[in-house]
Design a protein around this motif. Structure first.
Motif, PDB file in Angstrom:
ATOM      1  N   THR A 163      48.068  55.114  42.020  1.00  0.00           N
ATOM      2  CA  THR A 163      47.029  55.977  41.467  1.00  0.00           C
ATOM      3  C   THR A 163      45.710  55.637  42.147  1.00  0.00           C
ATOM      4  O   THR A 163      45.596  54.614  42.833  1.00  0.00           O
ATOM      5  N   ASN A 164      44.722  56.493  41.948  1.00  0.00           N
ATOM      6  CA  ASN A 164      43.368  56.182  42.395  1.00  0.00           C
ATOM      7  C   ASN A 164      42.638  55.477  41.248  1.00  0.00           C
ATOM      8  O   ASN A 164      42.585  55.998  40.128  1.00  0.00           O
ATOM      9  N   PHE A 165      42.097  54.303  41.510  1.00  0.00           N
ATOM     10  CA  PHE A 165      41.410  53.547  40.458  1.00  0.00           C
ATOM     11  C   PHE A 165      40.230  52.789  41.055  1.00  0.00           C
ATOM     12  O   PHE A 165      40.132  52.601  42.276  1.00  0.00           O
ATOM     13  N   ASP A 166      39.338  52.357  40.160  1.00  0.00           N
ATOM     14  CA  ASP A 166      38.133  51.637  40.554  1.00  0.00           C
ATOM     15  C   ASP A 166      38.457  50.147  40.614  1.00  0.00           C
ATOM     16  O   ASP A 166      38.670  49.497  39.583  1.00  0.00           O
ATOM     17  N   LEU A 167      38.487  49.609  41.812  1.00  0.00           N
ATOM     18  CA  LEU A 167      38.826  48.195  41.980  1.00  0.00           C
ATOM     19  C   LEU A 167      37.749  47.301  41.347  1.00  0.00           C
ATOM     20  O   LEU A 167      38.065  46.213  40.845  1.00  0.00           O
ATOM     21  N   LYS A 168      36.501  47.755  41.351  1.00  0.00           N
ATOM     22  CA  LYS A 168      35.430  46.974  40.735  1.00  0.00           C
ATOM     23  C   LYS A 168      35.669  46.827  39.237  1.00  0.00           C
ATOM     24  O   LYS A 168      35.575  45.725  38.678  1.00  0.00           O
ATOM     25  N   ALA A 169      36.005  47.944  38.570  1.00  0.00           N
ATOM     26  CA  ALA A 169      36.256  47.899  37.124  1.00  0.00           C
ATOM     27  C   ALA A 169      37.473  47.038  36.812  1.00  0.00           C
ATOM     28  O   ALA A 169      37.481  46.288  35.823  1.00  0.00           O
ATOM     29  N   THR A 170      38.499  47.116  37.649  1.00  0.00           N
ATOM     30  CA  THR A 170      39.694  46.293  37.441  1.00  0.00           C
ATOM     31  C   THR A 170      39.357  44.817  37.560  1.00  0.00           C
ATOM     32  O   THR A 170      39.813  43.989  36.754  1.00  0.00           O
ATOM     33  N   ALA A 171      38.565  44.453  38.557  1.00  0.00           N
ATOM     34  CA  ALA A 171      38.179  43.052  38.736  1.00  0.00           C
ATOM     35  C   ALA A 171      37.325  42.560  37.572  1.00  0.00           C
ATOM     36  O   ALA A 171      37.502  41.424  37.091  1.00  0.00           O
ATOM     37  N   GLU A 172      36.409  43.396  37.089  1.00  0.00           N
ATOM     38  CA  GLU A 172      35.543  42.996  35.979  1.00  0.00           C
ATOM     39  C   GLU A 172      36.350  42.759  34.700  1.00  0.00           C
ATOM     40  O   GLU A 172      36.105  41.794  33.966  1.00  0.00           O
ATOM     41  N   SER A 173      37.329  43.639  34.426  1.00  0.00           N
ATOM     42  CA  SER A 173      38.160  43.449  33.233  1.00  0.00           C
ATOM     43  C   SER A 173      39.009  42.185  33.338  1.00  0.00           C
ATOM     44  O   SER A 173      39.259  41.507  32.340  1.00  0.00           O
ATOM     45  N   LEU A 174      39.435  41.852  34.555  1.00  0.00           N
ATOM     46  CA  LEU A 174      40.221  40.635  34.752  1.00  0.00           C
ATOM     47  C   LEU A 174      39.357  39.391  34.581  1.00  0.00           C
ATOM     48  O   LEU A 174      39.769  38.416  33.956  1.00  0.00           O
ATOM     49  N   LEU A 175      38.139  39.420  35.124  1.00  0.00           N
ATOM     50  CA  LEU A 175      37.273  38.243  35.057  1.00  0.00           C
ATOM     51  C   LEU A 175      36.844  37.931  33.632  1.00  0.00           C
ATOM     52  O   LEU A 175      36.486  36.779  33.333  1.00  0.00           O
ATOM     53  N   ALA A 176      36.885  38.918  32.743  1.00  0.00           N
ATOM     54  CA  ALA A 176      36.533  38.661  31.350  1.00  0.00           C
ATOM     55  C   ALA A 176      37.467  37.642  30.713  1.00  0.00           C
ATOM     56  O   ALA A 176      37.064  36.884  29.829  1.00  0.00           O
ATOM     57  N   SER A 177      38.728  37.613  31.188  1.00  0.00           N
ATOM     58  CA  SER A 177      39.690  36.663  30.623  1.00  0.00           C
ATOM     59  C   SER A 177      39.433  35.243  31.090  1.00  0.00           C
ATOM     60  O   SER A 177      40.005  34.287  30.544  1.00  0.00           O
ATOM     61  N   TYR A 178      38.577  35.057  32.115  1.00  0.00           N
ATOM     62  CA  TYR A 178      38.250  33.716  32.604  1.00  0.00           C
ATOM     63  C   TYR A 178      36.968  33.178  31.985  1.00  0.00           C
ATOM     64  O   TYR A 178      36.540  32.071  32.329  1.00  0.00           O
TER      65      TYR A 178
END
Length: 349
Positions: free
Chosen positions: A201-216
Motif C-alpha cells: 500500500t501507499n503509506f507515510d513512512l514518517k507516521a509509521t516511524a513516529e508510532s513505532l518510536l512511541a513504544s520506546y
C-alpha cells in the motif's frame, strides 16, 4: 640408313622391325618402329619390399598410437578419479576438501568450482550447527524459567497472592519471549522460502516511524536511552507497512543493543532522488571490515560487539534482510571501529 644389326641402349635390347633399308615414303618422311621388351621381376620385388615396409610402419604407428592413447587417457582420467574420490569424501560430510585439478583448463575449472562448493558447504554446516546451538539455548532459557517459577508457585507461593502474581508475571513474560522466538523463526523460514506475500500500500513512512518510536518512550525514561528522530516532511512510500515497521523495529532494537556508552540512537528519514532513505545510527564499537558482510546472517555476533541484556531472538537482522529483499529495496550497513554503525535502506517514493 640402319640395318638389322643388334644394338644395346640403356640396358634394353632394341631391334629394327625390318632388315631392309628405310626409304622415305611418298610424303618425303621416314618411319621407324621400335619395340622394347623388359621383364617385370624388378617391379614385383619393389612392390614386395614396399608391402613389408608398409606392414612394419602400420604396426609401429598402431603401437605408438595405442601408447599415446593410454598416456592421454591416464593423464585425463587421473585427475577425474581424484575429483571423484574427493567428492565421495565430501558426500560423507567431510567438508573443506580441496579438489586437485589436472593439466587441462576444463578440469582445473571443475576442481576450483567444487572446492568453492566444498567451502560453502562447510560454512553452511557450521552455520547450521551454530543455529541449532543458539536455538537450543534460546528455547532452553525461557523453558527453564517457566518450569522453575511454576514449581515455585506449586511449592511456595501458591497461597500467597502477591508472590504468586509476581511469579506468574515472570512465566507470562518468558512465554511471550518464547513465542517471539518461535514466530521469528517461522517468519524467517517462510520469507526465505518465498511462501509469504506482501500487502503493498501507499503509506507515510514518517507516521509509521513516529508510532513505532512511541513504544520506546518507556525504555528511554527508565534506562536513559536518547532516541532522536529527524524527518522534515511526510514520506509517502509503497510497500507492506507492517513488514517495514518490523524492519524499523529490528534496526532500532539492534541499535539499542550496540549503541555505546552515550546511549544515543539517531533515526534519519530523507529523500535521496526518487527514493526515501532511512538510516538508524548508533555510536557503539562498530564492526570490523572483514565481518561487516556477515551481520545479516542468523545469530551472527561481531567480535567487537558487547551485547546488552535486552530481549531478542537473534534473528532480527536476518528478518530485516529478507523483508527488504522481498521489497527489492536497497539496504546496507556502514561502520567504523570505535565510531559506530549506520544501518540503512531505501524505498521508492
Amino acid at each position: 640408313p640402319l640395318t638389322g644389326e643388334k644394338t644395346k641402349t640403356l640396358g634394353y635390347a632394341c631391334y629394327l622391325s625390318s632388315p631392309s633399308v628405310l626409304l622415305p615414303d611418298s610424303s618425303g618422311s621416314s618411319e621407324l618402329v621400335m619395340y622394347i621388351f623388359s621383364p617385370l621381376y624388378p617391379v614385383k620385388s619393389t612392390v614386395s619390399i614396399l608391402r613389408v615396409q608398409l606392414i612394419y610402419i602400420t604396426i609401429i604407428a598402431t603401437l605408438l598410437a595405442l601408447a599415446l592413447a593410454l598416456y592421454l587417457a591416464r593423464r585425463i582420467s587421473r585427475p577425474i578419479k581424484n575429483i571423484t574420490h574427493s567428492a565421495a569424501e565430501m558426500g560423507k560430510g567431510h567438508y573443506g576438501i580441496k579438489f586437485q585439478g589436472g593439466h587441462y583448463s576444463e578440469i582445473t575449472d571443475l576442481a576450483n568450482t567444487l572446492t568453492n562448493a566444498s567451502r560453502e558447504l562447510e560454512k553452511t554446516d557450521m552455520y547450521q550447527k551454530d543455529l541449532i546451538a543458539n536455538v537450543s539455548h534460546d528455547l532452553r532459557t525461557p523453558l527453564t524459567m517457566i518450569k522453575s517459577y511454576a514449581e515455585m508457585i506449586r511449592d511456595l507461593s501458591g497461597n500467597n497472592p502477591k508472590k504468586r502474581d509476581a511469579h506468574l508475571a515472570v512465566i507470562i513474560d518468558e512465554t511471550d519471549r518464547l513465542n517471539i522466538l518461535v514466530n521469528d523463526m517461522l517468519n524467517l523460514s517462510r520469507m526465505q522460502n518465498r511462501t509469504i506475500s506482501l500487502e503493498r500500500t501507499n503509506f507515510d513512512l514518517k507516521a509509521t516511524a513516529e508510532s513505532l518510536l512511541a513504544s520506546y518512550d518507556l525504555l528511554a525514561e527508565q534506562e536513559g536511552y536518547k532516541i532522536k528522530f529527524n524527518c522534515s516532511a511526510p514520506m509517502i512510500v509503497n510497500g507492506d507497512e507492517a513488514r517495514i515497521k518490523q524492519v524499523l523495529s529490528n534496526l532500532i532494537t539492534n541499535a539499542v543493543k550496540y549503541c555505546g556508552e552515550d546511549m544515543v540512537i539517531i533515526i534519519n528519514l530523507k529523500k535521496a532522488g526518487r527514493k526515501v532513505r532511512c538510516e538508524v545510527i548508533d555510536h557503539g564499537a562498530g564492526i570490523a571490515p572483514d565481518e561487516i558482510n556477515h551481520v545479516w546472517e542468523r545469530y551472527y555476533k561481531s567480535s567487537t560487539h558487547h551485547v546488552r541484556p535486552t530481549d531478542g531472538s537473534g534473528l532480527g537482522l536476518s528478518i530485516v534482510k529478507e523483508i527488504l529483499t522481498l521489497h527489492k529495496a536497497n539496504y546496507g550497513v556502514n561502520s567504523k571501529l570505535g565510531k559506530g554503525s549506520t544501518f540503512w535502506f531505501e524505498l521508492d517514493l
